[in-house]
Design a protein around this motif. Structure first.
Motif, mmCIF file in Angstrom:
data_model
loop_
_atom_site.group_PDB
_atom_site.id
_atom_site.type_symbol
_atom_site.label_atom_id
_atom_site.label_comp_id
_atom_site.label_asym_id
_atom_site.label_seq_id
_atom_site.Cartn_x
_atom_site.Cartn_y
_atom_site.Cartn_z
ATOM 1 N N ILE A 39 -15.267 90.078 9.698
ATOM 2 C CA ILE A 39 -15.874 89.141 9.242
ATOM 3 C C ILE A 39 -17.256 88.551 10.217
ATOM 4 N N GLY A 40 -17.300 89.046 11.218
ATOM 5 C CA GLY A 40 -18.612 88.729 11.852
ATOM 6 C C GLY A 40 -19.655 89.592 11.425
ATOM 7 N N MET A 75 -16.496 81.002 8.769
ATOM 8 C CA MET A 75 -15.224 81.268 9.588
ATOM 9 C C MET A 75 -14.196 80.592 9.035
ATOM 10 N N GLY A 76 -14.373 79.465 8.240
ATOM 11 C CA GLY A 76 -13.432 78.509 7.622
ATOM 12 C C GLY A 76 -12.316 79.474 6.740
ATOM 13 N N ASN A 100 -16.863 86.056 16.969
ATOM 14 C CA ASN A 100 -18.183 85.506 17.302
ATOM 15 C C ASN A 100 -19.074 86.077 18.256
ATOM 16 N N LEU A 101 -18.632 87.307 18.434
ATOM 17 C CA LEU A 101 -19.422 88.018 19.637
ATOM 18 C C LEU A 101 -20.676 88.271 19.244
ATOM 19 N N VAL A 137 -23.182 96.604 18.550
ATOM 20 C CA VAL A 137 -22.526 97.631 19.159
ATOM 21 C C VAL A 137 -21.801 97.082 20.443
ATOM 22 N N LEU A 138 -22.321 96.280 21.135
ATOM 23 C CA LEU A 138 -21.581 95.882 22.273
ATOM 24 C C LEU A 138 -20.176 95.214 21.593
ATOM 25 N N ALA A 139 -20.234 94.449 20.763
ATOM 26 C CA ALA A 139 -19.155 93.743 20.040
ATOM 27 C C ALA A 139 -18.109 94.868 19.513
ATOM 28 N N SER A 140 -18.550 95.986 19.168
ATOM 29 C CA SER A 140 -17.708 97.254 18.567
ATOM 30 C C SER A 140 -16.894 97.710 19.569
#
Length: 424
Positions: free
Chosen positions: A35-36, A54-55, A254-255, A271-274
């Motif tokens: 979703i992000g 995000m709802g 939300n990252l 990349v960081l969030a993954s």
């Protein structure tokens, strides 16, 4: 520490394999991890803010809150296999249906509700019911292996969706993600996912119970749903999982936006969030290994309080790439413990008689935290332009949510007369 045999894996590996893909390409990770990434084109094309996007998770959570115990009850009655197969099929179609989003928030939220109903049978409660019946001595590790899919495929799905959006657009990206459970998880489940009471594996189960030391003897012993709901341990777990799931589930979707607000480029943020997915993978293995060897509530307290440090690091005004990486890894490690911990604790404290339904009720509380967390995080950012304050609350939630687990006491033992197909 008692030396353990791994002979159970000789017999139970097919159910682990199919569960890994079934869970990893099901309702637990795919909506939350992607979703992000989809939020970026949705806000751009429809003029929605992050709270609106995000709802969908909120609607998803509310529907899942009611659907998960009902589907768990169905799984206990008709079997985990039938429930999982049908749910994988319907979940894939429901995810593809997001391709028809026209910018209507009513349609968008309706699709999230349908997704929650269709995919409830792909939740870990279905798959882990069979895992718990195949494994006893190595139950924690088996659960960890079966739940590796949430981290592994969560990370890959995020990058996969991001790549599809950039090459073919967000509409076809929904199609591409929705095909994953249909083309990969469903065939594997059809050929390999069978519980110990399935007549087609009766000879294999009988051989396992003659070969393995201290195997599970029945999958019918334990508490009923009504008994579990009257038990104080159930409500301790419910309280803890609400807080922990909020603290873990709030930051993950939300990252990308969180890291971007700290000055990171979008590509670096993705990349960081993954990487969190790979940290989840390690957390699953380490957590499962420890659950088999130490008292589970103590393991949970230790591993679920540490992620408070990640919230502290992410609050930094001058967040460096190295500190962001450390924070993401710690957060993912904590996320890697939650699902197998829930499965393990339900089996040890409530038994297998109504396992899926009891798990489903607890998942409802878990879903409340995980579902409302992203929205609350998004609202704080929309109102203040920063995630720092809500990260402080999440840090407290990690601590307060992990301490009560130490009150659960020793494991329970349940005894029941096995079915004819279960006797050796």
């Amino acid at each position: 520490m008692k030396k353990r045999s791994f002979k159970e894996f000789k017999f139970g590996w097919p159910v682990i394999l199919s569960s890994t893909f079934g869970i990893g390409l099901g309702m637990s990770p795919l909506p939350f991890y992607t979703i992000g990434v989809f939020a970026i084109p949705l806000t751009k094309n429809f003029g929605w803010d992050m709270g609106t996007v995000m709802g969908g998770i909120t609607v998803f959570t509310i529907v899942a809150l009611f659907a998960s115990p009902l589907v768990g009850y169905v799984a206990d009655k008709i079997g985990a296999r039938k429930t999982a197969l049908w749910s994988l099929f319907l979940f894939g179609l429901s995810f593809i249906a997001f391709n028809f989003n026209t910018g209507s928030t009513v349609l968008y939220y309706s699709l999230w509700g349908i997704l929650a109903i269709a995919g409830a049978g792909t939740l870990p409660m279905t798959w882990t019911r069979a895992i718990n019946n195949w494994f006893n001595e190595n139950r924690g590790l088996a659960l960890g292996l079966s739940l590796l899919g949430t981290g592994l495929f969560g990370a890959l799905a995020k990058l996969y969706a991001f790549s599809l959006i950039n090459t073919v657009g967000w509409k076809l990206a929904y199609l591409g993600v929705g095909l994953l459970p249909l083309l990969i998880a469903l065939p594997l489940a059809y050929f390999f996912f069978r519980d110990t009471d399935d007549p087609k594996v009766a000879d294999k189960v009988a051989k396992m119970r003659k070969t393995v030391t201290n195997p599970t003897k029945t999958n019918k012993a334990g508490m009923t749903v009504s008994q579990a709901l009257k038990d104080w341990r159930f409500w301790i777990l419910a309280f803890c999982f609400i807080l922990i799931s909020f603290a873990v589930g709030g930051p993950i979707p939300n990252l990308e936006r969180m890291l971007s607000s700290k000055g990171f480029e979008v590509s670096d943020a993705v990349v960081l969030a993954s990487i969190i997915g790979y940290a989840v993978l390690v957390g699953r293995l380490v957590g499962g290994y420890l659950l088999d060897r130490f008292w589970a509530p103590a393991v949970a307290f230790f591993l679920l309080s540490i992620p408070a440090l990640s919230c502290y690091l992410l609050q930094s005004a001058d967040l460096t790439y190295a500190n962001a990486l450390i924070a993401v890894i710690i957060l993912g490690f904590g996320a890697g413990v939650e699902y197998d911990l829930m499965a393990y604790l339900v089996s040890r404290y409530f038994g297998m008689k109504n396992y899926a339904a009891i798990y489903g009720f607890l998942y409802g509380f878990f879903a409340m935290g995980a579902g409302f967390g992203p929205v609350i995080f998004g609202k704080f950012f929309a109102n203040t332009g920063s995630y720092d304050t809500i990260l402080g609350y999440a840090m407290i939630a990690f601590i307060v949510g992990s301490v009560p687990l130490l009150l659960l006491g020793k494991y329970r033992e349940f005894h029941a007369e096995p079915l004819e197909s279960e006797k050796v």
